[in-house]
Write an enzyme that holds these catalytic residues in place. Structure first.
Site, PDB file in Angstrom:
ATOM      1  CG  ASN A  99      -3.715  12.806  -5.965  1.00 12.29           C
ATOM      2  OD1 ASN A  99      -3.860  13.349  -6.989  1.00 12.29           O
ATOM      3  ND2 ASN A  99      -5.154  12.502  -4.841  1.00 12.29           N
ATOM      4  CG  ASP A 111      -2.079   8.266   0.551  1.00  9.53           C
ATOM      5  OD1 ASP A 111      -0.800   8.234   0.361  1.00  9.53           O
ATOM      6  OD2 ASP A 111      -2.993   7.567  -0.063  1.00  9.53           O
ATOM      7  N   GLY A 130      -7.675   3.428   3.407  1.00  8.20           N
ATOM      8  CA  GLY A 130      -7.675   3.147   2.168  1.00  8.20           C
ATOM      9  C   GLY A 130      -8.900   2.713   1.540  1.00  8.20           C
ATOM     10  CG  ASP A 190      -2.027   1.319   1.572  1.00  8.50           C
ATOM     11  OD1 ASP A 190      -2.378   1.813   0.762  1.00  8.50           O
ATOM     12  OD2 ASP A 190      -1.636   1.877   2.677  1.00  8.50           O
ATOM     13  NE  ARG A 242     -10.152  12.223  -4.497  1.00  8.51           N
ATOM     14  CZ  ARG A 242      -9.748  12.737  -5.884  1.00  8.51           C
ATOM     15  NH1 ARG A 242      -9.995  13.064  -6.519  1.00  8.51           N
ATOM     16  NH2 ARG A 242      -8.556  12.132  -5.845  1.00  8.51           N
ATOM     17  CG  ASP A 276      -2.160   2.706   6.282  1.00 10.36           C
ATOM     18  OD1 ASP A 276      -2.472   2.165   5.685  1.00 10.36           O
ATOM     19  OD2 ASP A 276      -2.189   3.871   6.559  1.00 10.36           O
ATOM     20  CB  SER A 324      -4.639   7.749  -3.337  1.00 11.56           C
ATOM     21  OG  SER A 324      -4.178   8.880  -3.720  1.00 11.56           O
TER      22      SER A 324
HETATM   23  C1  BG6 Z   1      -6.443   5.669   0.224  1.00 11.80           C
HETATM   24  C2  BG6 Z   1      -6.358   6.472   1.185  1.00 11.80           C
HETATM   25  O1  BG6 Z   1      -4.934   5.380   0.109  1.00 11.80           O
HETATM   26  O2  BG6 Z   1      -6.649   6.356  -1.688  1.00 11.80           O
HETATM   27  C3  BG6 Z   1      -7.755   6.931   1.664  1.00 11.80           C
HETATM   28  O3  BG6 Z   1      -5.864   6.020   2.023  1.00 11.80           O
HETATM   29  C4  BG6 Z   1      -7.366   7.893   0.577  1.00 11.80           C
HETATM   30  O4  BG6 Z   1      -7.074   7.317   2.811  1.00 11.80           O
HETATM   31  C5  BG6 Z   1      -7.671   6.605  -0.876  1.00 11.80           C
HETATM   32  O5  BG6 Z   1      -9.268   8.676   0.465  1.00 11.80           O
HETATM   33  C6  BG6 Z   1      -7.785   7.726  -2.014  1.00 11.80           C
HETATM   34  O6  BG6 Z   1      -6.980   8.718  -2.199  1.00 11.80           O
HETATM   35  P1  BG6 Z   1      -7.036  10.028  -3.402  1.00 11.80           P
HETATM   36  O7  BG6 Z   1      -5.805  10.466  -3.317  1.00 11.80           O
HETATM   37  O8  BG6 Z   1      -8.105   9.957  -5.100  1.00 11.80           O
HETATM   38  O9  BG6 Z   1      -8.110  11.117  -2.549  1.00 11.80           O
HETATM   39 MG    MG Z   2      -2.858   2.829   3.664  1.00 10.67          MG
END
Ligand code: BG6
Ligand code: MG
Length: 214
Positions: free
Chosen positions: A116, A9, A44, A7, A47, A168, A114
Site C-alpha cells: 500500500n 510505516d 517491516g 522506510d 502481510r 523503525d 507494504s
Molecule cells: C510494512 C509494515 O511497512 O509493511 C508491516 O511495517 C506491514 O507492518 C508490511 O505488514 C506490509 O504491508 P501491507 O500494506 O502490504 O499489508
Molecule cells: Mg516501518
C-alpha cells in the site's frame, strides 16, 4: 553519504499504529491477544508473514485459502484507515529533513515492505520527494532480508556502502545492516540496538547526524 533510504510505516507517518489496530482486531476475532511487544515482530515484515506470526502466537493452523481471506480482511480495515489520512499526519521534521537532503544533493529513496506504500505517499502528497520507490509488490523476500534496500541502491545507482537507511523496525535495521548500509533507528535502543544510531523521533534527526555515520 550519497543516498538516504527511508522506510515508510512508522518513519514518515504513523501508519504503524493503523497496522497494529487492524491486526489486533483480526487477532481478537481469532481469540488471540496481540500485545504491543508482539507487534514489534510484525513491523517491516510482509502481510502474510505477519499473519503467520499471529497464527503461531495463538497456536492456530489454517489452510491457505483461509489465510488469504484473513489477510484480505485485515488489509481492508487498514486501507479504510489510510483513506482517511491527512497530510498533517506526516511526522514533524520529515519534510525539512527531505528538503535539507535535497540541498546537500543526496539521493532519496523509499523502501517499504507494504503493498500500500504508493497509496500512502499519494495520500500524503510526498511522491515527488523520492527518486526511487521500492515497495512490497517489487520484492520476493521482505525485511530482514536485504533485498529491498539492495534494489533501492541499485535503482539509485549508488553503492550500498554509501547509503544510509532510516528504519523503525527491528527487521528493517537487520535488513539495512545485512545490505552493508548505515542505519538510523527511530524508536528504542532495546528494539533497534543494532542500528548505528537510535533516536526517539525522526524530528531529532539532522543531515549532520546522517553524514557523521560515514
Ligand atoms: C510494512 C509494515 O511497512 O509493511 C508491516 O511495517 C506491514 O507492518 C508490511 O505488514 C506490509 O504491508 P501491507 O500494506 O502490504 O499489508
Ligand atoms: Mg516501518
Amino acid at each position: 553519504m550519497k543516498a538516504c533510504i527511508f522506510d515508510l510505516d512508522g518513519v514518515i507517518v504513523d501508519t504503524a499504529k493503523y497496522h497494529f489496530v487492524a491486526w489486533k482486531k483480526l487477532a481478537e476475532e481469532l481469540g488471540i491477544s496481540l500485545t504491543e511487544e508482539d507487534n514489534e515482530r510484525l513491523k517491516g515484515v510482509s502481510r502474510m508473514e505477519s499473519l503467520n506470526i499471529i497464527l503461531s502466537l495463538g497456536g492456530l493452523d489454517v489452510d491457505d485459502p483461509e489465510k488469504i481471506r484473513l489477510a484480505d480482511k485485515k488489509n481492508d480495515w487498514f486501507v479504510n484507515y489510510i483513506n482517511e489520512m491527512k497530510k498533517e499526519e506526516i511526522f514533524p521534521g520529515v519534510i525539512s529533513l527531505l528538503q535539507s537532503l535535497k540541498e546537500k544533493k543526496a539521493k532519496i529513496a523509499l523502501a517499504s515492505s507494504s503493498k500500500n506504500a504508493k497509496t500512502v505517499i499519494d495520500k500524503l502528497e510526498i511522491r515527488d520527494w523520492f527518486e526511487v520507490i521500492v515497495d512490497g509488490t517489487m520484492i520476493t523476500h521482505s525485511k530482514p532480508d536485504p533485498e529491498i534496500f539492495l534494489l533501492a541502491a541499485e535503482r539509485l545507482g549508488v553503492e550500498p556502502k554509501d547509503c544510509i537507511v532510516v528504519e523503525d523496525a527491528e527487521a528493517g535495521v537487520e535488513a539495512a545492516k545485512s545490505a552493508g548500509m548505515k542505519c538510523i533507528g527511530i524508536g528504542s535502543v532495546a528494539q533497534l540496538g543494532k542500528a548505528d544510531v537510535v533516536v526517539n523521533q525522526i524530528e531529532e534527526l539532522s543531515t549532520e547526524t546522517l553524514e557523521k555515520q560515514f
